[in-house]
Design a protein around this motif. Structure first.
Motif, mmCIF file in Angstrom:
data_model
loop_
_atom_site.group_PDB
_atom_site.id
_atom_site.type_symbol
_atom_site.label_atom_id
_atom_site.label_comp_id
_atom_site.label_asym_id
_atom_site.label_seq_id
_atom_site.Cartn_x
_atom_site.Cartn_y
_atom_site.Cartn_z
ATOM 1 N N HIS A 1 21.665 -119.975 -1.897
ATOM 2 C CA HIS A 1 23.018 -119.498 -2.198
ATOM 3 C C HIS A 1 23.536 -119.927 -3.574
ATOM 4 O O HIS A 1 24.736 -119.828 -3.821
ATOM 5 C CB HIS A 1 23.991 -119.982 -1.109
ATOM 6 C CG HIS A 1 23.739 -119.365 0.226
ATOM 7 N ND1 HIS A 1 24.075 -118.062 0.517
ATOM 8 C CD2 HIS A 1 23.144 -119.860 1.334
ATOM 9 C CE1 HIS A 1 23.717 -117.787 1.765
ATOM 10 N NE2 HIS A 1 23.145 -118.849 2.273
ATOM 11 N N ILE A 2 22.665 -120.395 -4.446
ATOM 12 C CA ILE A 2 23.125 -120.756 -5.788
ATOM 13 C C ILE A 2 22.674 -119.679 -6.763
ATOM 14 O O ILE A 2 21.471 -119.452 -6.947
ATOM 15 C CB ILE A 2 22.612 -122.137 -6.227
ATOM 16 C CG1 ILE A 2 23.186 -123.227 -5.312
ATOM 17 C CG2 ILE A 2 23.019 -122.405 -7.683
ATOM 18 C CD1 ILE A 2 22.757 -124.630 -5.689
ATOM 19 N N GLY A 3 23.642 -119.008 -7.370
ATOM 20 C CA GLY A 3 23.347 -117.978 -8.351
ATOM 21 C C GLY A 3 23.181 -118.567 -9.736
ATOM 22 O O GLY A 3 23.940 -119.458 -10.132
ATOM 23 N N ALA A 4 22.188 -118.089 -10.470
ATOM 24 C CA ALA A 4 21.942 -118.522 -11.847
ATOM 25 C C ALA A 4 21.724 -117.283 -12.705
ATOM 26 O O ALA A 4 20.804 -116.503 -12.450
ATOM 27 C CB ALA A 4 20.722 -119.439 -11.907
ATOM 28 N N TYR A 5 22.589 -117.103 -13.718
ATOM 29 C CA TYR A 5 22.530 -115.904 -14.556
ATOM 30 C C TYR A 5 22.702 -116.317 -16.024
ATOM 31 O O TYR A 5 23.596 -117.098 -16.356
ATOM 32 C CB TYR A 5 23.630 -114.916 -14.159
ATOM 33 C CG TYR A 5 23.552 -114.532 -12.702
ATOM 34 C CD1 TYR A 5 22.682 -113.526 -12.271
ATOM 35 C CD2 TYR A 5 24.327 -115.198 -11.749
ATOM 36 C CE1 TYR A 5 22.597 -113.191 -10.931
ATOM 37 C CE2 TYR A 5 24.234 -114.874 -10.405
ATOM 38 C CZ TYR A 5 23.369 -113.865 -10.001
ATOM 39 O OH TYR A 5 23.271 -113.552 -8.671
ATOM 40 N N TYR A 6 21.841 -115.776 -16.868
ATOM 41 C CA TYR A 6 21.871 -116.098 -18.296
ATOM 42 C C TYR A 6 22.162 -114.849 -19.113
ATOM 43 O O TYR A 6 21.523 -113.807 -18.913
ATOM 44 C CB TYR A 6 20.525 -116.677 -18.740
ATOM 45 C CG TYR A 6 20.152 -117.989 -18.092
ATOM 46 C CD1 TYR A 6 20.511 -119.199 -18.677
ATOM 47 C CD2 TYR A 6 19.440 -118.018 -16.898
ATOM 48 C CE1 TYR A 6 20.160 -120.405 -18.086
ATOM 49 C CE2 TYR A 6 19.081 -119.218 -16.300
ATOM 50 C CZ TYR A 6 19.447 -120.406 -16.899
ATOM 51 O OH TYR A 6 19.109 -121.609 -16.304
ATOM 52 N N LEU B 165 25.450 -119.037 -16.288
ATOM 53 C CA LEU B 165 26.538 -119.104 -15.314
ATOM 54 C C LEU B 165 25.954 -119.443 -13.946
ATOM 55 O O LEU B 165 24.995 -118.817 -13.500
ATOM 56 C CB LEU B 165 27.269 -117.764 -15.244
ATOM 57 C CG LEU B 165 28.356 -117.621 -14.165
ATOM 58 C CD1 LEU B 165 29.523 -118.567 -14.452
ATOM 59 C CD2 LEU B 165 28.844 -116.177 -14.084
ATOM 60 N N PHE B 166 26.573 -120.415 -13.252
ATOM 61 C CA PHE B 166 26.057 -120.913 -11.975
ATOM 62 C C PHE B 166 27.207 -121.082 -10.986
ATOM 63 O O PHE B 166 28.242 -121.656 -11.315
ATOM 64 C CB PHE B 166 25.358 -122.262 -12.180
ATOM 65 C CG PHE B 166 24.351 -122.230 -13.289
ATOM 66 C CD1 PHE B 166 23.027 -121.911 -13.043
ATOM 67 C CD2 PHE B 166 24.742 -122.486 -14.600
ATOM 68 C CE1 PHE B 166 22.106 -121.853 -14.080
ATOM 69 C CE2 PHE B 166 23.828 -122.429 -15.638
ATOM 70 C CZ PHE B 166 22.501 -122.107 -15.377
ATOM 71 N N PHE B 167 26.985 -120.574 -9.775
ATOM 72 C CA PHE B 167 28.002 -120.691 -8.730
ATOM 73 C C PHE B 167 27.354 -120.460 -7.370
ATOM 74 O O PHE B 167 26.237 -119.921 -7.278
ATOM 75 C CB PHE B 167 29.144 -119.691 -8.955
ATOM 76 C CG PHE B 167 28.697 -118.256 -9.037
ATOM 77 C CD1 PHE B 167 28.571 -117.457 -7.896
ATOM 78 C CD2 PHE B 167 28.391 -117.677 -10.268
ATOM 79 C CE1 PHE B 167 28.161 -116.137 -7.973
ATOM 80 C CE2 PHE B 167 27.974 -116.349 -10.353
ATOM 81 C CZ PHE B 167 27.857 -115.579 -9.206
ATOM 82 N N TYR B 168 28.034 -120.878 -6.312
ATOM 83 C CA TYR B 168 27.561 -120.590 -4.955
ATOM 84 C C TYR B 168 27.917 -119.147 -4.616
ATOM 85 O O TYR B 168 29.071 -118.726 -4.763
ATOM 86 C CB TYR B 168 28.208 -121.536 -3.945
ATOM 87 C CG TYR B 168 27.577 -122.907 -3.920
ATOM 88 C CD1 TYR B 168 26.392 -123.132 -3.221
ATOM 89 C CD2 TYR B 168 28.159 -123.976 -4.584
ATOM 90 C CE1 TYR B 168 25.806 -124.393 -3.190
ATOM 91 C CE2 TYR B 168 27.572 -125.237 -4.562
ATOM 92 C CZ TYR B 168 26.406 -125.428 -3.859
ATOM 93 O OH TYR B 168 25.820 -126.682 -3.848
ATOM 94 N N GLN B 169 26.916 -118.388 -4.161
ATOM 95 C CA GLN B 169 27.126 -116.983 -3.893
ATOM 96 C C GLN B 169 26.743 -116.637 -2.450
ATOM 97 O O GLN B 169 26.026 -117.391 -1.796
ATOM 98 C CB GLN B 169 26.331 -116.127 -4.864
ATOM 99 C CG GLN B 169 24.832 -116.322 -4.785
ATOM 100 C CD GLN B 169 24.080 -115.543 -5.843
ATOM 101 O OE1 GLN B 169 24.655 -114.985 -6.783
ATOM 102 N NE2 GLN B 169 22.762 -115.473 -5.725
ATOM 103 N N GLN B 170 27.240 -115.491 -2.010
ATOM 104 C CA GLN B 170 27.004 -115.073 -0.643
ATOM 105 C C GLN B 170 25.526 -114.785 -0.394
ATOM 106 O O GLN B 170 24.972 -115.179 0.610
ATOM 107 C CB GLN B 170 27.820 -113.793 -0.343
ATOM 108 C CG GLN B 170 29.266 -113.826 -0.857
ATOM 109 C CD GLN B 170 30.250 -114.336 0.173
ATOM 110 O OE1 GLN B 170 29.873 -114.637 1.292
ATOM 111 N NE2 GLN B 170 31.515 -114.420 -0.195
#
Length: 285
Positions: A157-162, A277-282
């Protein structure tokens, strides 16, 4: 309450102040720069390194810590009952395997301290987010086995986008073909690279930096768990990271956002002028 030590590798982008606040120790990768081997530790100046990357005759390479480096670290904290090691994706780096091999060696000489190696299946602040959660659970008195089980669940559930600015670096490093890279440059396309199942992939493209920022904000706004903290990493482009932070706060004013400079390992992989960008995602998208 068990005595638990938390380790990460330098692919986590964890800074010295975070290490001190959360009692986390970093095992550094090394960088191969023009025939020299340099540790990506707290003494390495990743800001100057990003400037160097723009003019480097050859793109440097990163190398995982040796099993001996992990073994030395395990021995250093052998007075603990448990050591939880959170590594870069095993599909992107040999760091995870080094940590596992060192565990086998350590267990031959120590029967009182247990080593748990967790594959983050990601990079950068995705690793740090797992480490922060582990530290919080440790503070709450949760046992090591329960912490490890939760961390493995967190990886889903951790999103990582560059958002990649410098396509030229990716071309020079062989990550994008010169033909495709030339077309992308000509059209002012900014790739958004995601990490899913431990591997980087081209999530989408944006026409220009501002639309890239808007795309990242949309990913957060539409997919983040309510109340998720946000972390932003950058390779010597603090103004771009600030622009992303401000854009997120405009749509979610109560969000906790922290922006930090990448360490050398991730600067090498992402290239200069990249923001993450990093955040907890569904779910993975």
């Amino acid at each position: 309450m068990s005595k638990i030590k938390i380790l990460v590798d330098s692919g986590s982008d964890l800074s010295a102040d975070y290490c001190e606040s959360y009692d986390i120790t970093v095992v550094p990768l090394s960088l191969q720069i023009e025939g020299r081997t340099v540790l990506d530790d707290e003494r390495f100046d990743s800001v100057k390194y990003c400037d160097y990357l723009k003019v480097a005759p050859q793109v440097p390479k990163s190398a995982q810590p040796s099993p001996q480096a992990f073994l030395d670290c395990y021995r250093r904290f052998s007075d603990q009952e448990h050591i939880i090691v959170i590594t870069m994706s095993s599909k992107a780096s040999g760091t995870h395997q080094s940590a596992v091999l060192a565990r086998e060696l350590f267990e031959e000489e120590n029967s009182t301290c247990r080593i748990h190696v967790v594959d983050s299946a990601s990079t950068s602040f995705a690793i740090s987010m797992l480490a922060f959660h582990a530290a919080k659970m440790r503070e709450d008195g949760r046992p090591a086995a329960e912490i490890v089980t939760q961390l493995v669940a967190d990886t889903l559930h951790i999103g990582a986008y560059y958002l990649v600015e410098d396509i030229g670096f990716l071309i020079k490093g062989g990550r994008i073909s010169s033909i495709k890279g030339g077309l992308i440059n000509k059209m002012s396309i900014k790739p958004i690279i995601g990490v899913r199942n431990g591997m980087a992939y081209n999530h989408s493209n944006a026409f220009g930096f501002q639309k890239g920022i808007a795309r990242l904000v949309s990913l957060f706004q539409n997919n983040a768990f309510p109340g998720s903290d946000v972390f932003i990493s950058h390779s010597n482009c603090p103004a771009k990271a600030k622009a992303l932070e401000e854009a997120i706060l405009r749509v979610a004013p109560d969000t906790s956002v922290s922006a930090r400079q990448m360490r050398g390992t991730m600067c090498t992989h992402a290239g200069p002028d990249t923001i993450g960008l990093f955040f907890y995602q569904q779910q993975f998208i």
